[in-house]
Scaffold this motif. Sequence first.
Motif, PDB file in Angstrom:
ATOM      1  N   LYS A 105      39.626 -18.284  10.162  1.00  0.00           N
ATOM      2  CA  LYS A 105      39.012 -17.026  10.592  1.00  0.00           C
ATOM      3  C   LYS A 105      39.637 -15.813   9.916  1.00  0.00           C
ATOM      4  N   MET A 106      40.481 -16.052   8.923  1.00  0.00           N
ATOM      5  CA  MET A 106      41.164 -14.955   8.240  1.00  0.00           C
ATOM      6  C   MET A 106      41.091 -15.187   6.735  1.00  0.00           C
ATOM      7  N   ILE A 107      40.621 -14.156   6.009  1.00  0.00           N
ATOM      8  CA  ILE A 107      40.481 -14.263   4.565  1.00  0.00           C
ATOM      9  C   ILE A 107      41.217 -13.129   3.870  1.00  0.00           C
ATOM     10  N   ASN A 108      41.492 -13.347   2.590  1.00  0.00           N
ATOM     11  CA  ASN A 108      42.234 -12.377   1.788  1.00  0.00           C
ATOM     12  C   ASN A 108      41.625 -12.334   0.394  1.00  0.00           C
ATOM     13  N   ILE A 109      41.756 -11.196  -0.275  1.00  0.00           N
ATOM     14  CA  ILE A 109      41.356 -11.096  -1.674  1.00  0.00           C
ATOM     15  C   ILE A 109      42.597 -10.880  -2.520  1.00  0.00           C
ATOM     16  N   HIS A 110      42.649 -11.600  -3.644  1.00  0.00           N
ATOM     17  CA  HIS A 110      43.834 -11.575  -4.514  1.00  0.00           C
ATOM     18  C   HIS A 110      43.390 -11.290  -5.946  1.00  0.00           C
TER      19      HIS A 110
END
Length: 217
Positions: A105-110
């Motif tokens: 339920k948690m996303i990140n952009i790298h």
Amino acid sequence: MTRRVAILISGRGSNMASLIEAAQAADLPAEIALVLSNRPDAEGLERAKDAGIATLAIDHKAFPDRESFDRALDAALNEHDIAFICLAGFMRVLSDWFVERWSGKMINIHPSLLPLYRGTQTHRRALEDGVLVHGCTVHFVVPELDAGPIIAQAVVPVVPDDTEQSLAARVIVQEHRLYPQALRMICDGMARLQNGRVVFARGWDAGGTLHSPSTHQ
């Protein structure tokens, strides 16, 4: 079904702004319900307020350790009935407890094509290695830094005489396009985390390709 989303920031909120703009579209099944920062002076908080979004600052310096801050963070997210979290320049390493609690339920952009160039200074390292393509990645967050299952990626060419700044400027344009697309994918069920891998609800066109340098004149 519209999903209530929280964006976690520590600074000006560049990717936050692109998510807010995309969520205003009637066909995106996401509502940006909260922008939360660990820094009370984060510029992005004012930008979110101007957009009519609820904001909250929880200063990590007020807590004796990482997990106690994360528990306060978790309580605030639950109080706002949050379904998904987007990390957007949130400069805190989250505890394993928090990451496991929000698994899937948690996303990140790298700013790299993971698994290449985890961590910082991604554009400098790409230029030093002489790669001809670079880009950005949206991934589910796991306890290991920048190691989560990949949801989506965007690729840009690396051109002669590129600097860190020029390459970063090219990548950030794609970040602003890719992150809302990835949020849509998880909110509508197109992409989900299952047994440590991303499972997609349908296929896509496999014919696209990027050549760098381009063979077309």
